[in-house]
Design a protein around this motif. Structure first.
Motif, mmCIF file in Angstrom:
data_model
loop_
_atom_site.group_PDB
_atom_site.id
_atom_site.type_symbol
_atom_site.label_atom_id
_atom_site.label_comp_id
_atom_site.label_asym_id
_atom_site.label_seq_id
_atom_site.Cartn_x
_atom_site.Cartn_y
_atom_site.Cartn_z
ATOM 1 N N VAL A 1 71.994 10.958 117.903
ATOM 2 C CA VAL A 1 71.546 10.533 119.222
ATOM 3 C C VAL A 1 70.924 11.740 119.902
ATOM 4 C CG1 VAL A 1 72.257 9.753 121.490
ATOM 5 C CG2 VAL A 1 73.291 8.746 119.458
ATOM 6 N N VAL A 2 69.653 11.657 120.149
ATOM 7 C CA VAL A 2 68.993 12.788 120.802
ATOM 8 C C VAL A 2 68.023 12.304 121.862
ATOM 9 C CG1 VAL A 2 69.009 14.565 119.036
ATOM 10 C CG2 VAL A 2 67.301 12.733 118.957
ATOM 11 N N LEU A 3 67.645 13.269 122.669
ATOM 12 C CA LEU A 3 66.562 13.038 123.592
ATOM 13 C C LEU A 3 65.278 13.419 122.871
ATOM 14 C CD1 LEU A 3 66.369 12.396 126.687
ATOM 15 C CD2 LEU A 3 65.722 14.793 126.924
ATOM 16 N N ASP A 4 64.184 12.841 123.292
ATOM 17 C CA ASP A 4 62.885 13.313 122.812
ATOM 18 C C ASP A 4 62.584 14.618 123.553
ATOM 19 O OD1 ASP A 4 60.289 13.858 122.211
ATOM 20 O OD2 ASP A 4 59.651 11.759 122.240
ATOM 21 N N ASN A 5 63.118 15.685 123.017
ATOM 22 C CA ASN A 5 63.046 16.966 123.715
ATOM 23 C C ASN A 5 61.628 17.501 123.811
ATOM 24 O OD1 ASN A 5 65.801 17.858 124.445
ATOM 25 N ND2 ASN A 5 66.170 17.463 122.281
ATOM 26 N N GLN A 6 60.903 17.229 122.767
ATOM 27 C CA GLN A 6 59.516 17.677 122.760
ATOM 28 C C GLN A 6 58.779 17.049 123.940
ATOM 29 O OE1 GLN A 6 57.828 18.684 119.374
ATOM 30 N NE2 GLN A 6 55.722 18.563 120.090
ATOM 31 N N LEU A 7 58.941 15.745 124.069
ATOM 32 C CA LEU A 7 58.309 15.040 125.187
ATOM 33 C C LEU A 7 58.812 15.579 126.520
ATOM 34 C CD1 LEU A 7 56.603 12.835 126.420
ATOM 35 C CD2 LEU A 7 58.468 11.219 126.036
ATOM 36 N N GLY A 8 60.112 15.787 126.606
ATOM 37 C CA GLY A 8 60.684 16.297 127.855
ATOM 38 C C GLY A 8 60.031 17.601 128.270
ATOM 39 N N ALA A 9 59.953 18.514 127.327
ATOM 40 C CA ALA A 9 59.352 19.811 127.623
ATOM 41 C C ALA A 9 57.878 19.631 127.961
ATOM 42 C CB ALA A 9 59.515 20.733 126.425
ATOM 43 N N ALA A 10 57.230 18.715 127.263
ATOM 44 C CA ALA A 10 55.807 18.482 127.513
ATOM 45 C C ALA A 10 55.600 17.967 128.933
ATOM 46 C CB ALA A 10 55.262 17.493 126.495
ATOM 47 N N LEU A 11 56.445 17.043 129.348
ATOM 48 C CA LEU A 11 56.331 16.496 130.703
ATOM 49 C C LEU A 11 56.446 17.612 131.739
ATOM 50 C CD1 LEU A 11 58.557 13.290 130.445
ATOM 51 C CD2 LEU A 11 56.063 13.377 130.731
ATOM 52 N N ALA A 12 57.443 18.436 131.521
ATOM 53 C CA ALA A 12 57.669 19.532 132.470
ATOM 54 C C ALA A 12 56.472 20.477 132.502
ATOM 55 C CB ALA A 12 58.931 20.289 132.069
ATOM 56 N N THR A 13 56.033 20.845 131.329
ATOM 57 C CA THR A 13 54.958 21.832 131.240
ATOM 58 C C THR A 13 53.639 21.267 131.781
ATOM 59 O OG1 THR A 13 56.070 22.493 129.208
ATOM 60 C CG2 THR A 13 53.959 23.524 129.688
ATOM 61 N N ARG A 14 53.367 20.056 131.337
ATOM 62 C CA ARG A 14 52.170 19.361 131.805
ATOM 63 C C ARG A 14 52.139 19.359 133.342
ATOM 64 N NH1 ARG A 14 48.252 18.147 129.003
ATOM 65 N NH2 ARG A 14 47.127 19.011 130.773
ATOM 66 N N HIS A 15 53.261 19.021 133.928
ATOM 67 C CA HIS A 15 53.364 18.967 135.387
ATOM 68 C C HIS A 15 52.959 20.305 135.996
ATOM 69 C CE1 HIS A 15 54.911 18.150 139.370
ATOM 70 N NE2 HIS A 15 55.850 19.091 139.267
ATOM 71 N N THR B 1 69.089 6.888 113.773
ATOM 72 C CA THR B 1 68.696 7.956 114.683
ATOM 73 C C THR B 1 68.148 7.310 115.936
ATOM 74 O OG1 THR B 1 68.200 9.532 112.942
ATOM 75 C CG2 THR B 1 67.153 9.897 115.072
ATOM 76 N N ILE B 2 68.819 7.571 117.046
ATOM 77 C CA ILE B 2 68.375 6.974 118.294
ATOM 78 C C ILE B 2 67.757 8.061 119.158
ATOM 79 C CG2 ILE B 2 69.033 5.564 120.253
ATOM 80 C CD1 ILE B 2 69.876 4.141 117.857
ATOM 81 N N VAL B 3 66.554 7.808 119.596
ATOM 82 C CA VAL B 3 65.876 8.798 120.431
ATOM 83 C C VAL B 3 65.725 8.242 121.841
ATOM 84 C CG1 VAL B 3 63.788 10.141 120.761
ATOM 85 C CG2 VAL B 3 64.622 9.684 118.447
ATOM 86 N N PHE B 4 66.239 8.974 122.802
ATOM 87 C CA PHE B 4 66.125 8.522 124.189
ATOM 88 C C PHE B 4 64.930 9.181 124.866
ATOM 89 C CE2 PHE B 4 70.294 7.053 123.293
ATOM 90 C CZ PHE B 4 70.543 6.029 124.196
ATOM 91 N N GLU B 5 64.437 8.516 125.890
ATOM 92 C CA GLU B 5 63.259 9.020 126.588
ATOM 93 C C GLU B 5 63.642 9.804 127.830
ATOM 94 O OE1 GLU B 5 59.664 7.487 127.366
ATOM 95 O OE2 GLU B 5 59.330 7.486 125.189
ATOM 96 N N PRO B 6 63.102 10.973 127.952
ATOM 97 C CA PRO B 6 63.322 11.759 129.166
ATOM 98 C C PRO B 6 62.390 11.268 130.267
ATOM 99 C CG PRO B 6 61.851 12.934 127.723
ATOM 100 C CD PRO B 6 62.230 11.667 126.989
ATOM 101 N N GLN B 7 62.692 11.659 131.477
ATOM 102 C CA GLN B 7 61.801 11.320 132.577
ATOM 103 C C GLN B 7 61.611 12.519 133.470
ATOM 104 O OE1 GLN B 7 63.367 7.605 134.112
ATOM 105 N NE2 GLN B 7 61.241 7.034 134.611
ATOM 106 N N LEU B 8 60.418 12.700 133.935
ATOM 107 C CA LEU B 8 60.179 13.797 134.861
ATOM 108 C C LEU B 8 60.503 13.307 136.262
ATOM 109 C CD1 LEU B 8 59.033 16.699 135.179
ATOM 110 C CD2 LEU B 8 56.886 15.605 135.846
#
Lengths: 333, 333
Positions: free
Chosen positions: A155-169, A314-321
């Motif tokens: 069980v994980v977060l989509d960490n790559q996406l999470g970091a991308a959201l933050a950085t993109r912002h 494998t469950i991937v959760f979605e982060p949110q900015l």
DNA sequence: TTCTGGTTTGCAATCGATTACAGCCTAAGA
DNA sequence: TCTTAGGCTGTAATCGATTGCAAACCAGAA
């Protein structure tokens, strides 16, 4: 007080007592009532240890977290405990304190106590002990951090996406001097976050500079140290992405000490939306993760396995900015 | 893999294997080495369940907390786990969610699992189950909240003093319309805090009014509701003492929603110095308690008892008022 | 050689519940 | 009346480690 005591009192065998309690339909109604009555009246308490030895099942799930005081993990523990309890399991908890050694000790202990299954937030332990679990076919769920073991529920977060959201912002706000305070290289989630950060910078044609890349250990003190190093730079960053909430607390400390104004002089994005992030001054922009849901899912996967489920999921959760007020465009020079 | 397997491999009896591991000096050096070598090579893991059954000791300490997500309790758990681990104990954790029923279920479970001792933050369970513990002479430590059982080790804060410090501070600032959001009446710590609050007001010749006394259940939502009721009053209070950190979070929510300025329009004092209290906007004035020390002490008392200590101790910790920026003199009318 | 004392090892019971198997009893059917 | 099937209960083995007791062994003393 044991079955044998009760049996004596009732003039029946321990077998009958046992059956009256665990498979009531197999004993004559009259006897059953007699037994149950005495059980009630005597306040008999089953010895789960004896039962476990005989049935080879403890109905206990172990959980190893890296720091129980981190609200992320306490939410996980809470969720796991809830699911466990409603399914008749208990939770044996171990703290690894972000140290692989402690984690190994914990693993050892949980194996010896014959846990039925394990939820595992790796601090980087050696894989050998985990292999023992597999050999004993004790189901394992990797949570938040991948241990690197193959064929394991995850069980994980989509960490790559999470970091991308933050950085993109940050990039979208116009920041060019963007720093990261990353977690330790040996943890999967830290690596993936760093990855997402770098990729996003690259795609925005910003060169991610070494001096703007700091590594902490996911604990408060290291965040403070890292922030101090960044702020002491000749050209300090105009924005920092801090890869977990504990290090963010530390970074904030350093920032306040230097009386740096957020977001005027420095933008901040955190990872994981601890309660204090929204109460903070200013309220922090963060990548939030569905913590409770992740804990719940991990427990459910584990129980599924315990009930015979074959495949590893494998469950991937979605982060949110969550944009709050710690981010703003950079000062014009 | 069991002793019996090892014994066969080694051509010795299980007794010898057992002794080689637990009392090495009782077996001949040569045999000892042979046994240990095979134990190492085979990766044998002791079955703690079997051992527990035989030795009548699980080396497990149970802990019942009211809400693991509350940073107060997660700090407690962390401290307890630390002490436990370094003494070869593990920790079985149960969540009561501020509900006496859940607590009773948890007690039941912990008794069945034969915990060696119990650390207990009461949510108001019936005393009968606790008496069973005593009858089985399983040591018990009441932490933070007193269960009401006699002759039990106890670790508490001087709640009366804590509340007095908070109230005194408000009174000294000149507040006359001082409200409290108290915890539930059936919890000792809530009662004592309310008591300290009332006594202090009385000694300042302020009449504590019923409409300014709200009761919550120590959880966030109830703090929010209570704050809303207080703020909706024709003459709302000029200061509120909130008796725990969770309810404070809720109260803050309500206060922000109404756009009330703290401390200009309303002074706030909280209880227990969660991390977010200092990062909050404004940073909160709170009564802080030495949480980790309390957890540590509780664990130590328990271990003391397990090692044969006879007397029940009551340890009272001192609270401290931490003045930050959520309190100020009341507005002049 | 025999005895003594000490060391080392094994036998077997034990912790408390579960359960395969067998035996007993009753009532229905032949 | 005799079988037989089914329901109910008891006997005893079992899970895996620990430990009291006794036996075996050995070295040194008599």
């Amino acid at each position: 007080m044991t079955f044998s005591d009760l049996a004596k009192q009732l003039n029946v065998s321990t077998a009958t007592v046992s059956r009256a309690l665990s498979r009531p339909e197999t004993v004559a109604p009259a006897t059953r009532e007699r037994v149950l009555e005495v059980v009630r009246r005597s306040g008999y308490q089953m010895n789960a240890i004896a039962r476990s030895l005989r049935t080879q099942s403890t109905r206990t799930i172990g959980i190893i977290v890296s720091d129980i005081r981190n609200p992320f993990f306490s939410a996980i523990v809470k969720a796991v405990e809830d699911v466990a309890r409603t399914n008749g399991y208990s939770v044996l908890i171990c703290n690894a304190d972000e140290d692989g050694r402690n984690e190994e000790v914990a693993l050892q202990l949980l194996i010896e106590r014959q846990v039925s299954g394990l939820i595992h937030c790796s601090a980087g332990a050696n894989l050998n002990l985990l292999r023992i679990l597999q050999k004993k076919s004790i189901p394992l769920v990797d949570l938040d951090r991948q241990s690197g073991l193959e064929n394991v529920d995850t069980v994980v977060l989509d960490n790559q996406l999470g970091a991308a959201l933050a950085t993109r912002h940050l990039v979208d706000l116009g920041h060019k001097r963007v720093a990261i305070i990353s977690g330790p290289k040996h943890l999967s989630n830290a690596r993936t976050r760093l990855d997402g950060f770098r990729k996003t910078l690259r795609s925005a044609h910003i060169i991610s500079q070494k001096k703007y890349t700091e590594f902490g250990d996911f604990r408060e003190q290291s965040g403070r140290d890292a922030a101090e190093r960044l702020l002491a730079l000749p050209t300090p960053p105009s924005a920092i992405f801090v890869a977990n909430n504990e290090m963010m607390a530390g970074a904030l400390f350093a920032i306040r000490q230097r009386r740096i104004k957020v977001p005027r002089d420095l933008s901040l994005v955190g990872f994981d939306d601890a309660r204090w992030a929204q109460y903070s001054d200013p309220p922090l922009t963060v990548v939030s993760q569905p913590t409770e849901a992740m804990g719940k899912k991990a427990a459910e996967l584990l129980l599924g396995r315990l009930q015979g489920e074959k495949l590893a999921n494998t469950i991937v959760f979605e982060p949110q900015l969550v944009v709050r007020r710690s981010t703003a465009p950079p000062k014009r020079k």
